[in-house]
Write a protein that holds these residues in place. Structure first.
Motif, PDB file in Angstrom:
ATOM      1  N   UNK A 187       1.021  -1.062   0.335  1.00  0.00           N
ATOM      2  CA  UNK A 187       0.610   0.183   0.181  1.00  0.00           C
ATOM      3  C   UNK A 187       1.370   1.081   0.122  1.00  0.00           C
ATOM      4  N   UNK A 188       0.424   2.421  -0.449  1.00  0.00           N
ATOM      5  CA  UNK A 188       1.333   3.682  -0.860  1.00  0.00           C
ATOM      6  C   UNK A 188       1.256   4.389   0.593  1.00  0.00           C
ATOM      7  N   UNK A 189       2.127   4.569   1.456  1.00  0.00           N
ATOM      8  CA  UNK A 189       2.591   5.288   2.509  1.00  0.00           C
ATOM      9  C   UNK A 189       2.202   7.325   2.456  1.00  0.00           C
ATOM     10  N   UNK A 190       1.467   7.587   2.859  1.00  0.00           N
ATOM     11  CA  UNK A 190       1.298   8.584   3.006  1.00  0.00           C
ATOM     12  C   UNK A 190       2.042   9.670   2.663  1.00  0.00           C
ATOM     13  N   UNK A 191       2.623  10.663   2.436  1.00  0.00           N
ATOM     14  CA  UNK A 191       3.392  11.593   1.741  1.00  0.00           C
ATOM     15  C   UNK A 191       3.828  12.741   3.159  1.00  0.00           C
ATOM     16  N   UNK A 192       4.463  13.125   3.443  1.00  0.00           N
ATOM     17  CA  UNK A 192       4.456  14.423   3.996  1.00  0.00           C
ATOM     18  C   UNK A 192       4.397  15.548   3.792  1.00  0.00           C
ATOM     19  N   UNK A 193       3.708  16.872   4.470  1.00  0.00           N
ATOM     20  CA  UNK A 193       3.024  17.628   4.154  1.00  0.00           C
ATOM     21  C   UNK A 193       4.791  18.309   3.195  1.00  0.00           C
ATOM     22  N   UNK A 194       3.907  19.195   1.934  1.00  0.00           N
ATOM     23  CA  UNK A 194       4.774  20.042   0.922  1.00  0.00           C
ATOM     24  C   UNK A 194       5.673  20.665   1.846  1.00  0.00           C
ATOM     25  N   UNK A 195       6.543  20.899   2.182  1.00  0.00           N
ATOM     26  CA  UNK A 195       7.762  22.034   2.651  1.00  0.00           C
ATOM     27  C   UNK A 195       7.713  23.478   1.543  1.00  0.00           C
ATOM     28  N   UNK A 196       7.437  24.122   2.473  1.00  0.00           N
ATOM     29  CA  UNK A 196       7.462  25.608   1.979  1.00  0.00           C
ATOM     30  C   UNK A 196       8.553  26.222   2.839  1.00  0.00           C
ATOM     31  N   UNK A 197       9.156  26.904   1.497  1.00  0.00           N
ATOM     32  CA  UNK A 197      10.776  27.513   2.308  1.00  0.00           C
ATOM     33  C   UNK A 197      11.334  28.097   1.038  1.00  0.00           C
ATOM     34  N   UNK A 198      11.855  29.410   0.716  1.00  0.00           N
ATOM     35  CA  UNK A 198      12.612  30.056   0.074  1.00  0.00           C
ATOM     36  C   UNK A 198      13.043  29.013  -1.167  1.00  0.00           C
ATOM     37  N   UNK A 199      14.179  28.254  -0.794  1.00  0.00           N
ATOM     38  CA  UNK A 199      14.929  26.533  -1.729  1.00  0.00           C
ATOM     39  C   UNK A 199      13.533  26.653  -2.428  1.00  0.00           C
ATOM     40  N   UNK A 200      12.637  25.848  -1.583  1.00  0.00           N
ATOM     41  CA  UNK A 200      11.626  25.257  -2.520  1.00  0.00           C
ATOM     42  C   UNK A 200      10.588  26.017  -3.549  1.00  0.00           C
ATOM     43  N   UNK A 201      10.327  27.219  -3.111  1.00  0.00           N
ATOM     44  CA  UNK A 201       9.641  27.958  -3.604  1.00  0.00           C
ATOM     45  C   UNK A 201      10.342  28.839  -4.674  1.00  0.00           C
ATOM     46  N   UNK A 202      11.119  29.884  -4.983  1.00  0.00           N
ATOM     47  CA  UNK A 202      11.720  30.133  -5.558  1.00  0.00           C
ATOM     48  C   UNK A 202      12.560  29.453  -6.103  1.00  0.00           C
ATOM     49  N   UNK A 203      12.543  27.592  -6.459  1.00  0.00           N
ATOM     50  CA  UNK A 203      12.689  27.370  -7.572  1.00  0.00           C
ATOM     51  C   UNK A 203      11.796  26.295  -8.368  1.00  0.00           C
ATOM     52  N   UNK A 204      10.890  26.619  -7.703  1.00  0.00           N
ATOM     53  CA  UNK A 204       9.915  26.100  -8.121  1.00  0.00           C
ATOM     54  C   UNK A 204       9.166  25.860  -9.639  1.00  0.00           C
ATOM     55  N   UNK A 205       8.784  25.082 -10.731  1.00  0.00           N
ATOM     56  CA  UNK A 205       8.776  24.847 -11.331  1.00  0.00           C
ATOM     57  C   UNK A 205       7.637  23.764 -11.796  1.00  0.00           C
ATOM     58  N   UNK A 206       6.821  24.540 -12.550  1.00  0.00           N
ATOM     59  CA  UNK A 206       5.199  24.034 -13.299  1.00  0.00           C
ATOM     60  C   UNK A 206       5.531  22.425 -13.882  1.00  0.00           C
ATOM     61  N   UNK A 207       5.040  21.619 -13.173  1.00  0.00           N
ATOM     62  CA  UNK A 207       5.609  19.881 -14.304  1.00  0.00           C
ATOM     63  C   UNK A 207       4.879  19.892 -15.810  1.00  0.00           C
ATOM     64  N   UNK A 208       4.902  20.146 -17.254  1.00  0.00           N
ATOM     65  CA  UNK A 208       3.764  19.804 -17.517  1.00  0.00           C
ATOM     66  C   UNK A 208       2.546  18.980 -17.603  1.00  0.00           C
ATOM     67  N   UNK A 209       3.146  17.676 -16.608  1.00  0.00           N
ATOM     68  CA  UNK A 209       2.400  16.805 -16.352  1.00  0.00           C
ATOM     69  C   UNK A 209       1.685  17.157 -14.866  1.00  0.00           C
ATOM     70  N   UNK A 210       1.632  18.627 -14.319  1.00  0.00           N
ATOM     71  CA  UNK A 210       0.342  18.850 -13.328  1.00  0.00           C
ATOM     72  C   UNK A 210      -0.656  19.100 -14.371  1.00  0.00           C
ATOM     73  N   UNK A 211      -1.866  18.313 -12.960  1.00  0.00           N
ATOM     74  CA  UNK A 211      -3.102  18.231 -13.509  1.00  0.00           C
ATOM     75  C   UNK A 211      -3.820  19.228 -12.997  1.00  0.00           C
ATOM     76  N   UNK A 212      -4.613  19.792 -13.293  1.00  0.00           N
ATOM     77  CA  UNK A 212      -5.706  21.312 -13.408  1.00  0.00           C
ATOM     78  C   UNK A 212      -6.187  21.054 -12.156  1.00  0.00           C
ATOM     79  N   UNK A 213      -6.230  21.814 -10.637  1.00  0.00           N
ATOM     80  CA  UNK A 213      -6.657  21.647  -9.509  1.00  0.00           C
ATOM     81  C   UNK A 213      -5.693  21.125  -8.933  1.00  0.00           C
TER      82      UNK A 213
END
Length: 335
Positions: A25-51
């Protein structure tokens, strides 16, 4: 001895349970980490679904929208109607399909607006923590009238407004921080600098769209802001008007003839100035008595609640607009 049907049933249940335990069974993933490193480099993946846009991407997009003068209102890194409307306004201005979705083309246009990081460090100053603060703001107008200043509830409340953000976002970006110590360094959204100049020739108040569009002398879109616009009880006006006087840090006078729902004051009440004054940090008068464009004591409600007939913006958006209007600015209410 013949086994009873109940015994066989029990055995079948045990075997099935053992199989369940053995399955990967898939394990629950940890909450998404928000910090300068993750946000400033964040990119929208072509695989990201609407919503299903990652929160780091959405937070970066909200900051970029704010910096590009397509205000998402309170920056919180969460999907919502204000962010959707700001994205729609950007898409219309850039010739994209205006559906309010953060797709690859829209995110690319946002990235073109500037290379500055979305999150930056900020050193808390003495002015951020000295107050005076009003931790328990009364809701009753008569009790408000007893105060000589309607200030922020706390340093966190002040810093949230300074950086156009929700208190919850600042707390998520700065775990363990109390926000009340001068000299402490915190991570904040890198929002647009306050305007001190500019010219708006025309304003469109979009009543059904809960937004305000400001246009320059040549008809160019200067800014978009989410807004709370009237109510069934006290609808916003229709037609076209002009801007009158502009007042920063206004007082507020309630007249019983307004007959606002839930207000029990029987005589005129004068409320002192302050960012948590009922009309916020600025009042832009219209040449229609008792109507105007103004700030708010509750930025989180903008675009999500009604007003008493006026056009209500966040304090930072109203202040920006106030620096750009003049008595020649035309204001049209769209049905």
């Amino acid at each position: 001895m013949t086994k009873s049907p109940v015994t066989y049933l029990h055995l079948a249940i045990l075997v099935f349970a053992a199989c369940l335990v053995a399955l990967p069974w898939p394990r629950a993933t940890a909450a998404e980490t928000l910090n300068a490193a993750t946000v400033n480099q964040a990119q929208l993946s072509p695989k990201s679904k609407a919503g299903a846009v990652p929160r780091a991407v959405l937070l970066r997009a909200q900051v970029l929208l704010d910096r590009a003068n397509f205000s998402p209102g309170v920056i919180d890194g969460k999907p919502g109607e204000n962010a959707k409307q700001a994205i729609t306004a950007l898409q219309k201005a850039r010739g994209l399909r205006a559906d309010g979705k953060l797709d690859q083309a829209t995110f690319a246009k946002l990235l073109e607006t500037g290379s500055e990081p979305a999150l930056v460090d900020y050193r808390i100053g003495e002015s951020d923590v000295k107050g005076p603060f009003v931790p328990n703001m009364p809701k009753d107008l008569d009790q408000m009238a007893a105060l000589d200043h309607l200030g922020y509830a706390s340093p966190l409340d002040l810093l949230s407004e300074k950086f156009h953000a929700s208190a919850a976002l600042l707390q998520a970006l700065n775990p363990g921080q109390t926000f009340d110590t001068a000299g402490a360094t915190i991570t904040v959204p890198n929002v647009r600098a306050p305007r001190t100049a500019g010219r708006v020739a025309k304003i469109e108040v979009d009543k059904p769209g809960r937004g305000l569009r400001a246009f320059g002398p040549a008809g160019e879109l200067v800014a978009y802001y989410p807004a709370s616009i009237g109510s069934a009880e006290k609808p916003a006006p229709s037609g076209t008007y002009k801007v009158g006087r502009t007042k920063f840090n206004p007082t507020y006078t309630y007249d019983p003839k307004f007959a606002f729902k839930g207000v029990t004051a029987k005589k005129k009440v004068e409320i002192a100035e302050g960012p948590r004054n009922p009309v916020g940090s600025v009042w832009i008068d219209l040449n229609k008595p008792s109507y105007g464009i103004h700030g708010t004591a509750h930025p989180e409600t903008i675009g999500k609640s009604d007003s008493h007939g006026c056009v209500r913006l966040t304090n930072w958006d109203a202040t920006d607009l106030a620096h750009m209007v003049s008595k020649t600015t035309v204001v049209t209410f769209l049905e």
